[in-house]
Design an enzyme around this catalytic site. Structure first.
Site, PDB file in Angstrom:
ATOM      1  N   ASP A  67      13.007  52.708   9.683  1.00  0.00           N
ATOM      2  CA  ASP A  67      14.215  52.220  10.371  1.00  0.00           C
ATOM      3  C   ASP A  67      14.819  53.008  11.376  1.00  0.00           C
ATOM      4  OD1 ASP A  67      15.207  53.734   8.306  1.00  0.00           O
ATOM      5  OD2 ASP A  67      16.320  52.274   7.253  1.00  0.00           O
ATOM      6  N   ASN A 136      24.198  49.461  -2.280  1.00  0.00           N
ATOM      7  CA  ASN A 136      24.336  47.803  -2.369  1.00  0.00           C
ATOM      8  C   ASN A 136      22.695  47.331  -2.619  1.00  0.00           C
ATOM      9  OD1 ASN A 136      23.000  47.946   0.122  1.00  0.00           O
ATOM     10  ND2 ASN A 136      24.620  47.067   1.173  1.00  0.00           N
ATOM     11  N   HIS A 138      20.030  47.993  -0.669  1.00  0.00           N
ATOM     12  CA  HIS A 138      19.126  47.975   0.519  1.00  0.00           C
ATOM     13  C   HIS A 138      18.014  48.731   0.283  1.00  0.00           C
ATOM     14  CE1 HIS A 138      21.745  50.674   3.020  1.00  0.00           C
ATOM     15  NE2 HIS A 138      20.796  51.224   2.798  1.00  0.00           N
ATOM     16  N   GLU A 143      19.374  44.479   4.142  1.00  0.00           N
ATOM     17  CA  GLU A 143      20.583  44.387   3.607  1.00  0.00           C
ATOM     18  C   GLU A 143      20.649  43.078   2.723  1.00  0.00           C
ATOM     19  OE1 GLU A 143      22.589  46.579   3.790  1.00  0.00           O
ATOM     20  OE2 GLU A 143      23.657  46.880   5.514  1.00  0.00           O
TER      21      GLU A 143
HETATM   22  C1  GLP Z   1      20.288  54.446   4.588  1.00  0.00           C
HETATM   23  C2  GLP Z   1      18.718  54.336   4.969  1.00  0.00           C
HETATM   24  C3  GLP Z   1      17.950  53.972   3.670  1.00  0.00           C
HETATM   25  C4  GLP Z   1      18.397  54.925   2.713  1.00  0.00           C
HETATM   26  C5  GLP Z   1      19.701  54.487   2.059  1.00  0.00           C
HETATM   27  C6  GLP Z   1      20.200  55.509   1.402  1.00  0.00           C
HETATM   28  O1  GLP Z   1      21.077  53.272   5.370  1.00  0.00           O
HETATM   29  N1  GLP Z   1      18.756  53.122   5.902  1.00  0.00           N
HETATM   30  O2  GLP Z   1      16.591  54.125   4.048  1.00  0.00           O
HETATM   31  O3  GLP Z   1      17.451  54.730   1.668  1.00  0.00           O
HETATM   32  O4  GLP Z   1      20.643  54.484   3.341  1.00  0.00           O
HETATM   33  O5  GLP Z   1      20.559  56.696   1.969  1.00  0.00           O
HETATM   34  P1  GLP Z   1      21.106  58.025   0.981  1.00  0.00           P
HETATM   35  O6  GLP Z   1      19.793  58.662   0.538  1.00  0.00           O
HETATM   36  O7  GLP Z   1      21.992  58.866   1.803  1.00  0.00           O
HETATM   37  O8  GLP Z   1      22.158  57.368  -0.145  1.00  0.00           O
END
Ligand code: GLP
Length: 251
Positions: A67, A136, A138, A143
C-alpha cells in the site's frame, strides 16, 4: 491457519528473516509481498544483517509493497516508499527495476491501480506475502466496513489508522494523508504463501478475532481463514487472548 508463538518480537523476527532467506535460496526469483508499519522493522533489520553476511540474496527477487498514501510525492519523507528505502531497500541487493510500489501521486488513480494488478500478474503472482495487521483488523489498507474491495483500490483511512500512522509524520496525525491506495483482499489472498505477523498486547484482540471469529468484512484479516497456506507468527503478548493460550495459562 498455522500459528507459531515466540517469546518476544526479536525471536519472531529472527525466525521470519531466516524463513525469507531460505525461501530466497529455494527460489532466487521469489516474488515477495511486503508490509510497512512498526511490526516489520525488526524483520527488515534482521534481513539486512543476513544479506550483509551473505546469507540472504535478493539479487533476482522481485517485491511488491502492499500500500501507499495518496497524494504524497514518493521521494518525500512519510511515504511508505521512503520507509522501505530506509529500512530495507537501501541495504540489500534488490534490483531497483524489480521493486514495485503503488504511486500515490499518479494522475490517473484508477489506471495506477490497474497497472499494479497487471504488474503482479506479469511477475507470475506473489509467492510469499508478508502481512502485518492493524489493531482494527485491517490488512494492507483494507479497512473494516460493510464491504471489502477485491483488487487494488483507493481507500479512505479510518481515524484509528490515521492515528496509528502518525509516527511516520513526526507524531502529527493531522499530516497523515486521509486516503491511500492498497492491494485488495483478492490480490492478497492470491499469494501462494502468506505469513501474518503481530506483536504486542494491542494486537491481541484483533488476532483472536482473526483466528477464532467468523469471516466478516468488519475484520478484514478474518478472510485469511480461507487461504490454504497461512502462517501466523505471534509474540506471547499478541497471542494472549487466544483460547488455547488462555486455557493453557489457566490450567
Ligand atoms: C498500517 C499498514 C499495514 C500495517 C498496519 C500495522 O496502516 N497499512 O500494512 O500492517 O498498519 O502497523 P503496525 O505494524 O505499525 O502496527
Amino acid at each position: 491457519m498455522r500459528i507459531s508463538i515466540f517469546p518476544d518480537e526479536c525471536a519472531l523476527s529472527r525466525d521470519l528473516a531466516n524463513l525469507v532467506a531460505r525461501s530466497l535460496t529455494d527460489d532466487p526469483t521469489l516474488v515477495l509481498g511486503l508490509p510497512t508499519g512498526r511490526t516489520p522493522v525488526l524483520l527488515y533489520r534482521e534481513l539486512t544483517q543476513l544479506a550483509a553476511a551473505g546469507r540472504a540474496d535478493f539479487g533476482r527477487a522481485t517485491t511488491f509493497n502492499l500500500d501507499e498514501f495518496l497524494g504524497q510525492d514518493p521521494s518525500k519523507p512519510g511515504t511508505y516508499r521512503e520507509f522501505m528505502e530506509q529500512h530495507l531497500f537501501r541495504h540489500v541487493n534488490l534490483d531497483p527495476r524489480r521493486i514495485h510500489f503503488l504511486n500515490g501521486s499518479a494522475a490517473d488513480i484508477e489506471a495506477e491501480c490497474a497497472r499494479y494488478e497487471a504488474a503482479i500478474r506479469a511477475a507470475g503472482g506473489i509467492g510469499l506475502q508478508i502481512l502485518g495487521i492493524g489493531s482494527n483488523g485491517h490488512v494492507g489498507f483494507n479497512e473494516p466496513g460493510p464491504t471489502l474491495e477485491a483488487h487494488t483500490h483507493r481507500v479512505v483511512l479510518r481515524p484509528e489508522t490515521i492515528r496509528a500512522n502518525a509516527s511516520l509524520f513526526d507524531g502529527d496525525a493531522d499530516r497523515v494523508p486521509a486516503e491511500a491506495l492498497s492491494m485488495g483482499m483478492a490480490t492478497i489472498l492470491q499469494a501462494r504463501r502468506i505469513v501474518l505477523v503481530a506483536t504486542g498486547r494491542g494486537k491481541a484482540d484483533c488476532v483472536r478475532q482473526m483466528i477464532e471469529g467468523p469471516l466478516t468484512t468488519t475484520l478484514p484479516a478474518s478472510f485469511l481463514q480461507v487461504h490454504r497456506d497461512v502462517l501466523v507468527m505471534l509474540d506471547e503478548a499478541a497471542a494472549s487472548e487466544l483460547r488455547s493460550v488462555r486455557l493453557r495459562s489457566e490450567g
